[in-house]
Design an enzyme around this catalytic site. Structure first.
Site, short mmCIF file in Angstrom:
data_model
loop_
_atom_site.label_atom_id
_atom_site.label_comp_id
_atom_site.label_asym_id
_atom_site.label_seq_id
_atom_site.Cartn_x
_atom_site.Cartn_y
_atom_site.Cartn_z
N CYS A 122 0.64 -1.15 -0.01
CA CYS A 122 0.08 0.09 0.07
C CYS A 122 0.81 1.19 0.09
O CYS A 122 0.18 2.28 -0.07
CB CYS A 122 -0.96 -0.05 1.34
SG CYS A 122 -2.37 -1.40 1.15
N HIS A 263 -3.57 7.09 2.05
CA HIS A 263 -3.94 5.82 1.56
C HIS A 263 -5.22 5.53 2.13
O HIS A 263 -5.50 5.47 3.22
CB HIS A 263 -2.92 4.83 2.03
CG HIS A 263 -3.35 3.20 1.99
ND1 HIS A 263 -3.75 2.90 0.47
CD2 HIS A 263 -3.46 2.27 2.63
CE1 HIS A 263 -4.06 1.50 0.74
NE2 HIS A 263 -3.83 1.20 2.09
N ASN A 293 -9.93 -0.54 -0.82
CA ASN A 293 -8.39 -0.60 -0.64
C ASN A 293 -8.25 -1.03 -2.00
O ASN A 293 -7.98 -2.12 -2.19
CB ASN A 293 -8.00 -1.28 0.52
CG ASN A 293 -6.58 -1.16 0.59
OD1 ASN A 293 -5.90 -0.58 -0.08
ND2 ASN A 293 -6.01 -1.69 1.93
#
Length: 338
Positions: A122, A263, A293
């Protein structure tokens, strides 16, 4: 005859364009209720996610990356042939080798570019952003394409409710170029890793430690495995610490920022960090509700949302932040020049 090399004049890098792409198929929380033991209220309260986009069978990470890249280049008004370097941040490459960057280069039809993949989960996009920026700042390159792209649905077990509700597929690309006179661009960053966290979030099968076999497939070792509580606790602490460090080092506070683009892993993590920074809600970009996500793609997708909603303006001080598997941590400070 001796060769005299002229010293290169140091420059700063800036983001000059943003392009994104998500596949058209949508998986809602209502859809997931039919697949696993979960419900919309539980998912929304714990993650902030309402829906996510998934690829159809046969669509790979390079396909999403190419669409985002084309969008980015079209907005900038340049041909793909002008790109000199392609960096693809991903944990779901089309295959172990060649690099997805090679496949993107071929599909885009870029004749002389070089490139590579970067794996930081990520945090992949902000890590790749800094690598690309240094190539520009060195004076060696003037147009570097940085792409964050992942097809997370390819490594998710849709019978595991702890992971299947979280992830989606998508891609985002930015073009890095030298700043013009008077522009600031990328200012500073803080990155760190903590390998002790590898046990909390990983895909154990398919590498040199556990090569693919019938046994690894049967044990579901080719899917994402996550200790949700461990990841959450680390992310809440480290995203705040990283952002505070980069702001303190530059004599800034949260109120000085025009936009905070984190994020998109969990809405509660984002809100906790924003509160600690003293950021007003209107300056915090959250779009996890519609994309989930998307790993390396979340930050460029959030940039696009900020631009689309008029919440990111030329001249704004912008802070990016991420925490990912590894564990990886990153925070980036920049002046928006696009």
């Amino acid at each position: 005859m001796s060769l005299t090399l002229k010293p290169r004049v140091p420059v700063r890098a800036k983001i000059s364009s943003v392009g994104t792409y998500v596949p058209p198929r949508v998986l809602t929380n209502a859809d997931l209720e039919k697949m696993v033991e979960t419900n919309d209220q539980w998912i929304v309260e714990r993650t902030g996610i309402r829906e996510r986009h998934l690829v159809d069978k046969g669509v790979a990470t390079s396909d999403l990356a190419v669409e985002a890249a084309r969008c980015c280049l079209k907005i900038r008004g340049i041909e793909a042939s002008e790109v000199e370097v392609i960096i693809v941040a991903t944990v779901t490459p089309d295959m172990l080798f060649p690099a997805t960057a090679c496949l993107v280069q071929n599909k885009l039809g870029v004749p002389e570019a070089w490139g590579f993949d970067l794996s930081a989960a990520c945090s992949g996009f902000p890590y790749a952003l800094q690598v690309g920026a240094k190539l520009v700042e060195s004076g060696m390159h003037r147009k570097v394409l940085v792409i964050g792209a992942d097809v997370m649905s390819s490594i998710i077990d849709y019978t595991d409710r702890t992971t299947c509700v979280i992830f989606g597929d998508g891609a985002g690309a930015v073009l890095l170029e030298p700043c013009a006179e008077g522009e600031v661009g990328l200012i500073d960053y803080w990155h760190e890793i903590d390998g002790a966290g590898a046990v909390a979030l990983n895909m154990p099968g398919g590498g040199s430690l556990n090569p693919s076999t019938a046994e690894t497939v049967a044990k579901k070792m080719h899917y994402v495995h996550q200790d949700g509580q461990a990841v959450y606790k680390f992310a809440v602490r480290k995203m705040a610490e990283a952002t505070e460090k980069v702001l303190e080092r530059n004599g800034l506070e949260g109120k000085d920022l025009g936009c905070f683009i984190p994020h998109q892993a969990n809405k509660r993590i984002i809100e906790s960090t924003a509160h600690r920074l003293g950021m007003p809600p209107e300056s915090v970009i959250i779009n996890i509700d519609r994309y989930g996500n998307t790993t390396a793609a979340t930050i460029p997708l959030a940039m696009h949302t900020a631009l689309e909603e008029g919440r990111l303006q030329k001249g704004d001080l912008v802070l990016l932040a991420s925490v990912g598997a590894g564990f990886t941590v990153g925070a980036t400070l920049l002046r928006w020049e696009f």
